[in-house]
Design an enzyme around this catalytic site. Structure first.
Site, PDB file in Angstrom:
ATOM      1  N   LYS A 208       0.839  -1.198   0.000  1.00 36.53           N
ATOM      2  CA  LYS A 208       0.000   0.000   0.000  1.00 36.53           C
ATOM      3  C   LYS A 208       0.879   1.255   0.000  1.00 36.53           C
ATOM      4  CE  LYS A 208      -3.776   2.253   2.447  1.00 36.53           C
ATOM      5  NZ  LYS A 208      -4.740   2.167   3.577  1.00 36.53           N
ATOM      6  N   GLU A 214      10.719  -5.266   3.631  1.00 40.44           N
ATOM      7  CA  GLU A 214      10.736  -6.673   3.198  1.00 40.44           C
ATOM      8  C   GLU A 214      10.271  -6.791   1.744  1.00 40.44           C
ATOM      9  OE1 GLU A 214       9.200  -5.423   5.843  1.00 40.44           O
ATOM     10  OE2 GLU A 214       9.261  -6.768   7.568  1.00 40.44           O
ATOM     11  N   GLY A 272      -4.568  -2.024   5.589  1.00 42.89           N
ATOM     12  CA  GLY A 272      -3.856  -3.222   5.147  1.00 42.89           C
ATOM     13  C   GLY A 272      -4.555  -4.505   5.560  1.00 42.89           C
ATOM     14  N   ARG A 273      -4.925  -4.601   6.846  1.00 46.00           N
ATOM     15  CA  ARG A 273      -5.507  -5.855   7.350  1.00 46.00           C
ATOM     16  C   ARG A 273      -6.968  -6.006   6.955  1.00 46.00           C
ATOM     17  NH1 ARG A 273      -3.867  -2.287  10.914  1.00 46.00           N
ATOM     18  NH2 ARG A 273      -5.352  -1.252  12.320  1.00 46.00           N
ATOM     19  N   GLU A 358      -3.479  -6.098  15.458  1.00 51.11           N
ATOM     20  CA  GLU A 358      -3.017  -4.808  14.910  1.00 51.11           C
ATOM     21  C   GLU A 358      -4.152  -3.785  15.001  1.00 51.11           C
ATOM     22  OE1 GLU A 358      -1.602  -4.264  10.673  1.00 51.11           O
ATOM     23  OE2 GLU A 358       0.305  -4.029  11.694  1.00 51.11           O
ATOM     24  N   HIS A 389      -1.346 -32.431  19.891  1.00 48.25           N
ATOM     25  CA  HIS A 389      -0.123 -33.166  20.264  1.00 48.25           C
ATOM     26  C   HIS A 389       0.905 -32.230  20.869  1.00 48.25           C
ATOM     27  CE1 HIS A 389      -1.782 -36.629  18.103  1.00 48.25           C
ATOM     28  NE2 HIS A 389      -2.249 -35.706  17.274  1.00 48.25           N
ATOM     29  N   LYS A 519       9.970   0.060  12.628  1.00 45.05           N
ATOM     30  CA  LYS A 519      10.413   0.157  11.224  1.00 45.05           C
ATOM     31  C   LYS A 519      11.488   1.225  11.081  1.00 45.05           C
ATOM     32  CE  LYS A 519       5.985  -1.096   9.049  1.00 45.05           C
ATOM     33  NZ  LYS A 519       4.880  -0.581   8.209  1.00 45.05           N
TER      34      LYS A 519
HETATM   35  O1  F6P Z   1       2.460  -3.797   9.922  1.00 42.88           O
HETATM   36  C1  F6P Z   1       2.267  -2.529   9.397  1.00 42.88           C
HETATM   37  C2  F6P Z   1       1.715  -2.634   8.005  1.00 42.88           C
HETATM   38  O2  F6P Z   1       1.543  -1.355   7.508  1.00 42.88           O
HETATM   39  C3  F6P Z   1       0.404  -3.417   7.946  1.00 42.88           C
HETATM   40  O3  F6P Z   1      -0.679  -2.699   8.413  1.00 42.88           O
HETATM   41  C4  F6P Z   1       0.364  -3.709   6.483  1.00 42.88           C
HETATM   42  O4  F6P Z   1      -0.572  -4.718   6.151  1.00 42.88           O
HETATM   43  C5  F6P Z   1       1.807  -4.152   6.227  1.00 42.88           C
HETATM   44  O5  F6P Z   1       2.591  -3.364   7.143  1.00 42.88           O
HETATM   45  C6  F6P Z   1       2.291  -3.979   4.804  1.00 42.88           C
HETATM   46  O6  F6P Z   1       2.237  -2.610   4.490  1.00 42.88           O
HETATM   47  P1  F6P Z   1       2.326  -2.193   2.913  1.00 42.88           P
HETATM   48  O7  F6P Z   1       1.101  -2.771   2.250  1.00 42.88           O
HETATM   49  O8  F6P Z   1       2.332  -0.701   2.908  1.00 42.88           O
HETATM   50  O9  F6P Z   1       3.580  -2.807   2.364  1.00 42.88           O
END
Ligand code: F6P
Length: 553
Positions: A208, A214, A272-273, A358, A389, A519
């Site tokens: 987003k 990552e 995002g979530r 979150e 288990h 971050k």
């Molecule tokens: O964990 C923070 C966050 O912004 C989440 O809310 C989101 O889903 C994820 O990192 C990935 O963010 P982006 O879609 O901006 O890469």
């Protein structure tokens, strides 16, 4: 004007506290003896059964909890959410994920601006691009048809789509395989690329913000892999042909070299979530087709309508939320388990962890004042019988009580192998909830041991170790069948349950400031690790020193 039928919040909370003391003396196994128990404490809607008969509740509990929801003005907050009001106050944003699954043929009654035209435009772009990929009119730089799609994203930009793919992969296009890469450790990308042909691999970068470390690191590595393998082509041409992006930050995506036709917009009002319903799931649509994705949206829409139109006392997301508050805030249980009895739902706990924690892992209200009560319990989970288990020992005999949501499927519409073991899985699931509720007294243990031929003295010695306290609450959610539609309804149920809890706690479920600091510090730590700066904290610096010592040894 003061809402006259709105019960007084503090009076309700006092009544609930007193009621908790009273009902906690009543063994769950005795509550379950009432012949009408299941009928009175279960609800059905949207292709699922919500059984809460193994919870420490009676009619008085439900009356008080429903009054709590009224006192917190849950209905008013719900209507504001759907109306596109600024419910995310710290980021001054709406939260309109429900618009993404609203029928595009009808206007979405949002007070602010009509978001439907943009949703419709993006949906068409998704549908047409996915169709072209599947039919072979949109091909790789070598004019080969794409065989593999690499979905690169993390958190809400990956987990929901990966969960949906786990369920729908049985219907995927015969030529197209979908892979998910989330983690910073290059091992995952490397292990995935081993099975891919660069000539026929598409890369979908889902972010987003288009700034997540990552995701951008994996995207750059994947593009490098393409470039090193297809040396006859310019890197910028490879990016334009093989890469797609899903982002709210189109400018940066284009600066990365992506073709604007390959960039799908993500609106800022889709957290995002809460974004699995959006273009985030483009790779899934390309893999299994738009019709299954539409079924998924339809399932969520059905739950939205149930949530919007059903009286509080019969409203599944509301009752689910109230029970979680009852167990967390009033019984003080700091954990919560979601245990799906289906291999294809193995990522559901991970998805719900982000959705719930979150959203509600907060300690201040929307107005900035500090909370004085606990909010979101730790949500965790394992899939199928693996937990039986390991962690179920803790669930059954540990010193902590951990409420459980068992997720069972009565039928598996699109997974014939799962269908073969449907009865076995279901029996494992219901035996766990029964044991948690009923327990096993020492007398019952002694009797069972004697019946097995153990002498009475030894049986009495062993019984305290075998005794199960019971009285451990659980819900059982049963999907009539597992398919895209019931999965959509299930995820929407949890979205609305998370929202209702936030309303009662008066917190903002749509921001996530708590993850931002980490971050930023990660960038400073990486610079310090590469000796470009000083981390300015002795113990952390010592870790950096140890890291370098290990490189030399
Ligand atoms: O964990 C923070 C966050 O912004 C989440 O809310 C989101 O889903 C994820 O990192 C990935 O963010 P982006 O879609 O901006 O890469």
């Amino acid at each position: 004007m003061e809402n006259t039928d709105k019960p007084d919040l503090s009076r309700i909370q006092e009544a609930l506290t007193a009621h908790q003391r009273a009902i906690s003396t009543v063994p769950l196994r005795s509550l379950s003896q009432h012949p009408e128990r299941f009928k009175d404490f279960s609800l059905k809607a949207c292709g699922l059964l919500f059984d809460f008969s193994k919870q420490p509740v009676n009619q008085e509990t439900l009356t008080l909890l429903t009054q709590l929801a009224k006192a917190a003005e849950v209905e008013k907050a719900r209507d504001a959410l759907f109306a596109g009001e600024c419910v995310n106050r710290s980021e001054n944003r709406q939260a309109l994920h429900t618009a993404l699954r609203h029928p595009r043929s009808t206007a979405f009654p949002s007070k602010t601006q009509d978001v439907m035209p943009d949703i419709e435009k993006t949906f068409s772009q998704l549908k047409n691009t996915a169709k072209a990929l599947r039919e072979g009119s949109l091909n790789s730089i070598t004019q080969d048809r794409f065989t593999d799609i690499l979905h690169i994203g993390i958190g809400g930009s990956s987990t929901g789509t990966a969960l949906l793919y786990d369920v729908l992969r049985h219907t995927q296009h015969h030529r197209i395989r979908l892979h998910f890469v989330e983690t910073l450790d290059l091992t995952q990308l490397h292990d995935t690329l081993k099975h891919c042909d660069p000539k026929t691999t598409a890369i979908v970068i889902v972010s987003k913000t288009f700034s997540t470390a990552e995701t951008l690191h994996n995207a750059a590595s994947a593009i490098e892999w393409l470039s090193l393998a297809l040396t006859a082509y310019q890197k910028e041409d490879l990016i334009k042909t093989h890469c797609f992006a899903v982002t709210n930050n189109t400018k940066t995506a284009v600066e990365w070299g992506l073709s604007s036709q390959h960039v799908f917009p993500l609106p800022d009002w889709a957290g995002g979530r809460y974004s699995v319903w959006s273009a985030v799931s483009f790779s899934l649509i390309a893999s299994v087709g738009i019709d299954h994705f539409q079924d998924f949206l339809d399932g969520a829409y059905a739950m939205d309508q149930h949530f919007l139109t059903t009286a509080l006392e019969k409203n599944i997301p509301v009752i689910h939320a109230l029970l979680r508050l009852w167990l967390g805030t009033f019984f003080h249980h700091p954990y919560y388990a979601v245990l799906p009895y289906a291999h294809d739902l193995r990522q559901l706990p991970l998805y719900l962890q982000q959705l719930d924690l979150e959203s509600n892992g907060k300690s201040v209200r929307q107005d900035g004042t500090a909370l004085t009560q606990a909010t979101a319990p730790l949500l965790w989970g394992t899939a199928q019988t693996q937990g039986q288990h390991s962690v179920h020992q803790w669930l059954q005999q540990g010193t902590s009580v951990c409420p459980v949501d068992f997720i069972a499927c009565a039928h598996f519409e699109i997974n014939e192998n799962a269908q073969k073991t449907a009865a076995l899985l279901f029996s494992q699931c219901i035996s766990q909830s029964l044991t948690l509720m009923r327990g096993k007294t020492t007398e019952e243990c002694v009797l069972a041991l004697i019946q097995k031929g153990v002498d009475k003295t030894q049986a009495k010695k062993l019984s305290p170790h075998q005794m199960l306290a019971g009285n451990r609450p659980s819900n059982t959610v049963v999907l009539s069948t597992l398919n895209a539609k019931t999965l959509g309804s299930l995820l929407a149920l949890y979205e609305h349950s998370t929202f209702v809890q936030a309303v009662i706690w008066q917190i903002n479920p749509f921001d996530q400031w708590g993850v931002e600091e980490g971050k930023c510090l990660a960038i400073a730590a990486y610079d310090a690790l590469r000796k470009h700066s000083d981390i300015k904290e002795a113990t952390t610096q010592s870790l950096i020193d140890f890291f370098w010592d290990c490189q030399r040894s």
